[in-house]
Design a protein around this motif. Structure first.
Motif, PDB file in Angstrom:
ATOM      1  N   PHE A  81      -1.124  24.063   7.883  1.00  0.00           N
ATOM      2  CA  PHE A  81      -1.571  24.507   6.697  1.00  0.00           C
ATOM      3  C   PHE A  81      -0.300  24.842   6.431  1.00  0.00           C
ATOM      4  O   PHE A  81      -0.012  26.134   5.586  1.00  0.00           O
ATOM      5  CB  PHE A  81      -2.417  25.294   6.625  1.00  0.00           C
ATOM      6  CG  PHE A  81      -3.832  24.875   6.568  1.00  0.00           C
ATOM      7  CD1 PHE A  81      -4.233  24.390   5.898  1.00  0.00           C
ATOM      8  CD2 PHE A  81      -4.782  25.522   8.093  1.00  0.00           C
ATOM      9  CE1 PHE A  81      -6.225  23.729   6.391  1.00  0.00           C
ATOM     10  CE2 PHE A  81      -5.634  25.036   8.428  1.00  0.00           C
ATOM     11  CZ  PHE A  81      -6.067  23.783   7.131  1.00  0.00           C
ATOM     12  N   ASP A  82       0.820  25.335   7.393  1.00  0.00           N
ATOM     13  CA  ASP A  82       2.137  25.780   7.364  1.00  0.00           C
ATOM     14  C   ASP A  82       3.526  25.329   8.441  1.00  0.00           C
ATOM     15  O   ASP A  82       2.446  24.874   8.910  1.00  0.00           O
ATOM     16  CB  ASP A  82       1.855  27.607   7.814  1.00  0.00           C
ATOM     17  CG  ASP A  82       3.966  28.232   7.087  1.00  0.00           C
ATOM     18  OD1 ASP A  82       4.507  27.344   7.139  1.00  0.00           O
ATOM     19  OD2 ASP A  82       3.546  28.725   6.508  1.00  0.00           O
ATOM     20  N   GLU A  83       4.385  24.482   7.591  1.00  0.00           N
ATOM     21  CA  GLU A  83       5.384  23.754   8.690  1.00  0.00           C
ATOM     22  C   GLU A  83       5.620  24.400   9.944  1.00  0.00           C
ATOM     23  O   GLU A  83       6.265  23.955  10.326  1.00  0.00           O
ATOM     24  CB  GLU A  83       6.570  23.002   7.704  1.00  0.00           C
ATOM     25  CG  GLU A  83       6.465  21.473   6.576  1.00  0.00           C
ATOM     26  CD  GLU A  83       5.931  20.898   7.988  1.00  0.00           C
ATOM     27  OE1 GLU A  83       6.607  20.789   8.857  1.00  0.00           O
ATOM     28  OE2 GLU A  83       4.350  19.869   7.372  1.00  0.00           O
ATOM     29  N   ARG A  84       5.653  25.626   9.435  1.00  0.00           N
ATOM     30  CA  ARG A  84       5.970  26.538  11.000  1.00  0.00           C
ATOM     31  C   ARG A  84       5.443  26.404  11.921  1.00  0.00           C
ATOM     32  O   ARG A  84       5.376  26.573  12.659  1.00  0.00           O
ATOM     33  CB  ARG A  84       6.630  28.415  10.111  1.00  0.00           C
ATOM     34  CG  ARG A  84       7.272  28.106   9.093  1.00  0.00           C
ATOM     35  CD  ARG A  84       8.248  29.450   7.941  1.00  0.00           C
ATOM     36  NE  ARG A  84       6.006  29.461   7.519  1.00  0.00           N
ATOM     37  CZ  ARG A  84       6.381  30.718   6.834  1.00  0.00           C
ATOM     38  NH1 ARG A  84       7.050  32.287   7.009  1.00  0.00           N
ATOM     39  NH2 ARG A  84       5.081  30.981   6.369  1.00  0.00           N
ATOM     40  N   GLU A  85       4.007  26.683  11.189  1.00  0.00           N
ATOM     41  CA  GLU A  85       3.071  26.038  12.323  1.00  0.00           C
ATOM     42  C   GLU A  85       3.444  24.820  13.081  1.00  0.00           C
ATOM     43  O   GLU A  85       3.351  24.765  15.024  1.00  0.00           O
ATOM     44  CB  GLU A  85       1.211  26.063  11.649  1.00  0.00           C
ATOM     45  CG  GLU A  85       0.605  27.933  11.108  1.00  0.00           C
ATOM     46  CD  GLU A  85      -0.002  26.866  10.795  1.00  0.00           C
ATOM     47  OE1 GLU A  85      -1.588  27.444  11.494  1.00  0.00           O
ATOM     48  OE2 GLU A  85      -0.495  26.338   9.458  1.00  0.00           O
ATOM     49  N   ARG A  86       4.202  24.142  12.689  1.00  0.00           N
ATOM     50  CA  ARG A  86       4.672  22.875  13.676  1.00  0.00           C
ATOM     51  C   ARG A  86       5.308  23.526  14.860  1.00  0.00           C
ATOM     52  O   ARG A  86       5.783  22.954  16.425  1.00  0.00           O
ATOM     53  CB  ARG A  86       4.775  21.653  12.808  1.00  0.00           C
ATOM     54  CG  ARG A  86       5.341  20.305  13.351  1.00  0.00           C
ATOM     55  CD  ARG A  86       6.196  19.522  12.367  1.00  0.00           C
ATOM     56  NE  ARG A  86       5.313  19.142  11.190  1.00  0.00           N
ATOM     57  CZ  ARG A  86       4.191  18.446  11.402  1.00  0.00           C
ATOM     58  NH1 ARG A  86       4.214  17.592  12.657  1.00  0.00           N
ATOM     59  NH2 ARG A  86       3.419  18.113   9.802  1.00  0.00           N
ATOM     60  N   LEU A  87       6.532  24.130  14.537  1.00  0.00           N
ATOM     61  CA  LEU A  87       7.850  24.287  15.131  1.00  0.00           C
ATOM     62  C   LEU A  87       7.620  25.135  16.181  1.00  0.00           C
ATOM     63  O   LEU A  87       7.248  24.992  17.425  1.00  0.00           O
ATOM     64  CB  LEU A  87       9.013  24.612  14.109  1.00  0.00           C
ATOM     65  CG  LEU A  87       9.961  25.090  14.669  1.00  0.00           C
ATOM     66  CD1 LEU A  87      10.428  24.218  15.409  1.00  0.00           C
ATOM     67  CD2 LEU A  87      11.210  26.709  14.211  1.00  0.00           C
ATOM     68  N   ALA A  88       6.671  25.955  16.134  1.00  0.00           N
ATOM     69  CA  ALA A  88       5.845  27.160  16.719  1.00  0.00           C
ATOM     70  C   ALA A  88       5.077  26.637  17.887  1.00  0.00           C
ATOM     71  O   ALA A  88       4.759  26.970  18.873  1.00  0.00           O
ATOM     72  CB  ALA A  88       4.873  28.100  16.457  1.00  0.00           C
ATOM     73  N   ALA A  89       3.981  25.511  17.070  1.00  0.00           N
ATOM     74  CA  ALA A  89       3.438  24.787  18.461  1.00  0.00           C
ATOM     75  C   ALA A  89       4.527  23.565  19.675  1.00  0.00           C
ATOM     76  O   ALA A  89       3.887  24.180  20.513  1.00  0.00           O
ATOM     77  CB  ALA A  89       2.504  23.849  17.902  1.00  0.00           C
ATOM     78  N   LYS A  90       5.263  23.123  18.593  1.00  0.00           N
ATOM     79  CA  LYS A  90       6.562  22.581  19.203  1.00  0.00           C
ATOM     80  C   LYS A  90       7.086  23.531  20.686  1.00  0.00           C
ATOM     81  O   LYS A  90       7.153  22.979  21.618  1.00  0.00           O
ATOM     82  CB  LYS A  90       7.701  21.565  18.653  1.00  0.00           C
ATOM     83  CG  LYS A  90       6.519  20.316  17.607  1.00  0.00           C
ATOM     84  CD  LYS A  90       7.505  20.226  16.702  1.00  0.00           C
ATOM     85  CE  LYS A  90       8.456  18.751  17.323  1.00  0.00           C
ATOM     86  NZ  LYS A  90       8.918  18.131  15.953  1.00  0.00           N
ATOM     87  N   VAL A  91       7.646  24.024  20.075  1.00  0.00           N
ATOM     88  CA  VAL A  91       7.936  25.300  20.714  1.00  0.00           C
ATOM     89  C   VAL A  91       7.569  26.151  22.071  1.00  0.00           C
ATOM     90  O   VAL A  91       8.099  26.389  23.120  1.00  0.00           O
ATOM     91  CB  VAL A  91       9.006  26.866  20.170  1.00  0.00           C
ATOM     92  CG1 VAL A  91       9.499  27.927  21.048  1.00  0.00           C
ATOM     93  CG2 VAL A  91      10.043  25.646  19.133  1.00  0.00           C
ATOM     94  N   ALA A  92       6.079  25.700  21.892  1.00  0.00           N
ATOM     95  CA  ALA A  92       5.147  27.064  22.711  1.00  0.00           C
ATOM     96  C   ALA A  92       5.093  25.514  23.777  1.00  0.00           C
ATOM     97  O   ALA A  92       4.663  26.076  24.963  1.00  0.00           O
ATOM     98  CB  ALA A  92       4.077  26.853  22.552  1.00  0.00           C
ATOM     99  N   ALA A  93       5.195  24.180  23.309  1.00  0.00           N
ATOM    100  CA  ALA A  93       4.004  23.592  24.477  1.00  0.00           C
ATOM    101  C   ALA A  93       6.113  22.880  25.228  1.00  0.00           C
ATOM    102  O   ALA A  93       5.530  22.600  26.221  1.00  0.00           O
ATOM    103  CB  ALA A  93       4.314  21.919  23.237  1.00  0.00           C
ATOM    104  N   GLU A  94       6.884  22.710  24.419  1.00  0.00           N
ATOM    105  CA  GLU A  94       8.328  22.319  24.978  1.00  0.00           C
ATOM    106  C   GLU A  94       8.817  23.380  26.019  1.00  0.00           C
ATOM    107  O   GLU A  94       9.397  23.375  27.012  1.00  0.00           O
ATOM    108  CB  GLU A  94       9.162  22.228  24.000  1.00  0.00           C
ATOM    109  CG  GLU A  94      10.015  23.338  23.720  1.00  0.00           C
ATOM    110  CD  GLU A  94      10.982  22.916  22.354  1.00  0.00           C
ATOM    111  OE1 GLU A  94      11.986  23.872  22.198  1.00  0.00           O
ATOM    112  OE2 GLU A  94      10.988  21.631  22.096  1.00  0.00           O
ATOM    113  N   ASN A  95       8.101  24.728  26.242  1.00  0.00           N
ATOM    114  CA  ASN A  95       8.320  25.931  27.265  1.00  0.00           C
ATOM    115  C   ASN A  95       7.439  25.563  27.827  1.00  0.00           C
ATOM    116  O   ASN A  95       8.108  26.971  29.292  1.00  0.00           O
ATOM    117  CB  ASN A  95       8.233  27.151  26.105  1.00  0.00           C
ATOM    118  CG  ASN A  95       9.567  27.275  25.586  1.00  0.00           C
ATOM    119  OD1 ASN A  95      10.632  26.620  25.643  1.00  0.00           O
ATOM    120  ND2 ASN A  95       9.629  28.503  23.987  1.00  0.00           N
TER     121      ASN A  95
END
Length: 127
Positions: A81-95
């Motif tokens: 529901f927020d584009e910032r969630e996309r970035l947060a999920a990608k960062v969480a997964a890539e770490n």
């Protein structure tokens, strides 16, 4: 079809032409019929680690973000529901150790208008 250089075939039902099928249509259908390989134990462990990392994120507590790992590629799917969630999920997964790439299939839904936008078109993000 290949041997006789036939590129398309008519599709007939009850003696009437109802469509045309191309070689590419048949190949696409055949590739979908192949069974996906079972995830390796390493992929299963990586997937659990990504899911645990996503659970720490506020955005994923709503349960709308899912992850599947195949050959080290973390596929993120679901709704945000927020584009910032996309970035947060990608960062969480890539770490997470073992993730080699991230495939973004997250759909953004505008909470005010209810408009759904598909993920950006592009290649996988390499880690």
């Amino acid at each position: 079809m290949e041997r006789n250089d036939v590129k398309r075939l008519p599709v007939i039902s009850d003696g009437k032409l109802v469509g045309i099928i191309a070689r590419s249509d048949l190949l696409r259908a055949l590739t979908r019929m192949q069974r996906p390989s079972a995830p390796s134990t390493a992929d299963a462990q990586i997937q659990l680690a990504v899911e645990a990392e996503l659970a720490k994120q506020i955005s994923s507590k709503n349960g709308f973000i899912r992850c599947r790992v195949r050959n080290g590629v973390a596929e993120l799917a679901g709704t945000i529901f927020d584009e910032r969630e996309r970035l947060a999920a990608k960062v969480a997964a890539e770490n997470v150790p073992g993730v080699t790439a991230i495939s973004d299939h997250l759909t953004w839904i505008d909470p005010y208008y209810g408009v759904a936008l598909p993920p950006p078109v592009g290649e996988e993000d390499r880690v």
